[in-house]
Design an enzyme around this catalytic site. Structure first.
Site, PDB file in Angstrom:
ATOM      1  N   HIS A  93       0.843  -1.207   0.000  1.00 15.53           N
ATOM      2  CA  HIS A  93       0.000   0.000   0.000  1.00 15.53           C
ATOM      3  C   HIS A  93       0.873   1.251   0.000  1.00 15.53           C
ATOM      4  O   HIS A  93       0.611   2.200  -0.736  1.00 15.53           O
ATOM      5  CB  HIS A  93      -0.878   0.055   1.261  1.00 15.53           C
ATOM      6  CG  HIS A  93      -1.920  -1.011   1.369  1.00 15.53           C
ATOM      7  ND1 HIS A  93      -2.073  -1.779   2.494  1.00 15.53           N
ATOM      8  CD2 HIS A  93      -2.874  -1.436   0.506  1.00 15.53           C
ATOM      9  CE1 HIS A  93      -3.083  -2.617   2.331  1.00 15.53           C
ATOM     10  NE2 HIS A  93      -3.582  -2.439   1.130  1.00 15.53           N
ATOM     11  N   LYS A 122     -15.664  -7.095   8.835  1.00 17.91           N
ATOM     12  CA  LYS A 122     -16.270  -8.122   9.677  1.00 17.91           C
ATOM     13  C   LYS A 122     -15.563  -8.190  11.030  1.00 17.91           C
ATOM     14  O   LYS A 122     -16.119  -7.828  12.046  1.00 17.91           O
ATOM     15  CB  LYS A 122     -16.272  -9.462   8.950  1.00 17.91           C
ATOM     16  CG  LYS A 122     -17.500  -9.579   8.046  1.00 17.91           C
ATOM     17  CD  LYS A 122     -17.357 -10.628   6.978  1.00 17.91           C
ATOM     18  CE  LYS A 122     -17.357 -10.009   5.590  1.00 17.91           C
ATOM     19  NZ  LYS A 122     -16.366 -10.594   4.699  1.00 17.91           N
ATOM     20  N   ARG A 162      -2.585  -6.182  -8.032  1.00 21.47           N
ATOM     21  CA  ARG A 162      -1.575  -7.215  -7.791  1.00 21.47           C
ATOM     22  C   ARG A 162      -1.655  -8.345  -8.808  1.00 21.47           C
ATOM     23  O   ARG A 162      -0.664  -8.939  -9.166  1.00 21.47           O
ATOM     24  CB  ARG A 162      -1.773  -7.814  -6.389  1.00 21.47           C
ATOM     25  CG  ARG A 162      -1.326  -6.914  -5.287  1.00 21.47           C
ATOM     26  CD  ARG A 162      -1.876  -7.355  -3.962  1.00 21.47           C
ATOM     27  NE  ARG A 162      -3.317  -7.125  -3.902  1.00 21.47           N
ATOM     28  CZ  ARG A 162      -4.026  -7.204  -2.802  1.00 21.47           C
ATOM     29  NH1 ARG A 162      -3.464  -7.535  -1.673  1.00 21.47           N
ATOM     30  NH2 ARG A 162      -5.331  -6.959  -2.828  1.00 21.47           N
ATOM     31  N   SER A 178      -3.154  -7.330   3.445  1.00 24.98           N
ATOM     32  CA  SER A 178      -3.430  -7.128   4.868  1.00 24.98           C
ATOM     33  C   SER A 178      -3.800  -8.456   5.511  1.00 24.98           C
ATOM     34  O   SER A 178      -3.444  -8.729   6.658  1.00 24.98           O
ATOM     35  CB  SER A 178      -4.579  -6.131   5.044  1.00 24.98           C
ATOM     36  OG  SER A 178      -4.233  -4.896   4.481  1.00 24.98           O
TER      37      SER A 178
HETATM   38  P1  ADP Z   1      -6.088  -5.721   1.054  1.00 21.90           P
HETATM   39  O1  ADP Z   1      -6.583  -6.300  -0.255  1.00 21.90           O
HETATM   40  O2  ADP Z   1      -4.632  -5.965   1.298  1.00 21.90           O
HETATM   41  O3  ADP Z   1      -6.973  -6.001   2.246  1.00 21.90           O
HETATM   42  P2  ADP Z   1      -7.210  -3.064   0.763  1.00 21.90           P
HETATM   43  O4  ADP Z   1      -8.613  -3.497   0.636  1.00 21.90           O
HETATM   44  O5  ADP Z   1      -6.900  -2.135   1.859  1.00 21.90           O
HETATM   45  O6  ADP Z   1      -6.116  -4.198   0.872  1.00 21.90           O
HETATM   46  O7  ADP Z   1      -6.721  -2.489  -0.640  1.00 21.90           O
HETATM   47  C1  ADP Z   1      -6.657  -1.158  -0.988  1.00 21.90           C
HETATM   48  C2  ADP Z   1      -6.027  -1.032  -2.360  1.00 21.90           C
HETATM   49  O8  ADP Z   1      -4.655  -1.393  -2.319  1.00 21.90           O
HETATM   50  C3  ADP Z   1      -6.635  -1.899  -3.443  1.00 21.90           C
HETATM   51  O9  ADP Z   1      -6.598  -1.165  -4.642  1.00 21.90           O
HETATM   52  C4  ADP Z   1      -5.686  -3.077  -3.512  1.00 21.90           C
HETATM   53  O10 ADP Z   1      -5.716  -3.723  -4.746  1.00 21.90           O
HETATM   54  C5  ADP Z   1      -4.365  -2.381  -3.283  1.00 21.90           C
HETATM   55  N1  ADP Z   1      -3.309  -3.222  -2.746  1.00 21.90           N
HETATM   56  C6  ADP Z   1      -3.379  -4.045  -1.697  1.00 21.90           C
HETATM   57  N2  ADP Z   1      -2.203  -4.667  -1.485  1.00 21.90           N
HETATM   58  C7  ADP Z   1      -1.344  -4.213  -2.460  1.00 21.90           C
HETATM   59  C8  ADP Z   1       0.008  -4.501  -2.807  1.00 21.90           C
HETATM   60  N3  ADP Z   1       0.727  -5.387  -2.126  1.00 21.90           N
HETATM   61  N4  ADP Z   1       0.547  -3.843  -3.853  1.00 21.90           N
HETATM   62  C9  ADP Z   1      -0.191  -2.960  -4.557  1.00 21.90           C
HETATM   63  N5  ADP Z   1      -1.483  -2.668  -4.304  1.00 21.90           N
HETATM   64  C10 ADP Z   1      -2.068  -3.286  -3.262  1.00 21.90           C
END
Ligand code: ADP
Length: 161
Positions: free
Chosen positions: A17, A41, A90, A128
């Site tokens: 992120h 959740k 990803r 995450s």
């Molecule tokens: P996660 O899927 O890890 O729970 P989020 O819902 O917080 O994460 O995702 C927020 C944004 O960050 C989304 O656009 C997701 O595709 C992107 N994202 C999550 N992990 C990565 C990563 N390792 N590299 C690049 N983008 C990511």
């Protein structure tokens, strides 16, 4: 002024992120990282804790602001004067989901664009969920998350023992 919104659940923020935030901050005048507070959740960190952890992680990035929002993302973007959502991609699973989300958001507000940043190879497998799973094992969390998050996870684990 070019303003972008980077939304997510960030429970917690990972180095993947953070890489997207840095790259978006280099492309836009201002980036709002928005911790969406709907539909969790079993959260590990509260929304406010996530906001604080992201704020500590983006210290030094002057054009990045972190907030939480409980409503419709399109309304948040409008409030901020932005018509650009930034998403990290990803893999094909992310693409399928995000492509659909982009269409939904455009359906709500036709000018609302979604811009995709491909994940850097070294962060492609970071999520995450993976971080939340790893917390149960003795892994150096600095490998996956910014230092303030690694510290918060360590403290949380110590409290659970
Ligand atoms: P996660 O899927 O890890 O729970 P989020 O819902 O917080 O994460 O995702 C927020 C944004 O960050 C989304 O656009 C997701 O595709 C992107 N994202 C999550 N992990 C990565 C990563 N390792 N590299 C690049 N983008 C990511």
């Amino acid at each position: 002024m070019k303003i972008a919104i980077y939304p997510g659940s960030f429970d917690p923020i990972t180095l993947g992120h953070l890489d997207i935030i840095r790259r978006a901050a280099a492309c836009f005048d201002k980036v709002y990282v928005c911790v969406l507070s709907n539909g969790d959740k079993k959260p590990t960190f509260t929304h406010q804790e996530r906001v604080e952890l992201i704020r500590s992680s983006v210290e030094g990035l002057e054009n990045v602001e972190v907030e939480t929002y409980g409503g419709l993302l399109a309304d948040y973007a409008r409030e901020k004067g932005s018509c650009v959502l930034v998403k990290g991609l990803r893999n094909a699973t992310d693409f399928d989901m995000e492509y659909q989300m982009a269409a939904i958001n455009r359906g709500i507000w036709p000018e609302l664009e979604t811009i995709f940043f491909p994940a850097r190879l070294e962060y492609q497998h970071f999520s995450s969920t993976m971080v939340r799973d790893m917390i149960h094992y003795d892994q150096p969390m600095e490998r996956y998350v910014p230092a303030p998050v690694a510290e918060a996870l360590k403290q949380r684990k110590a409290r659970q023992i």
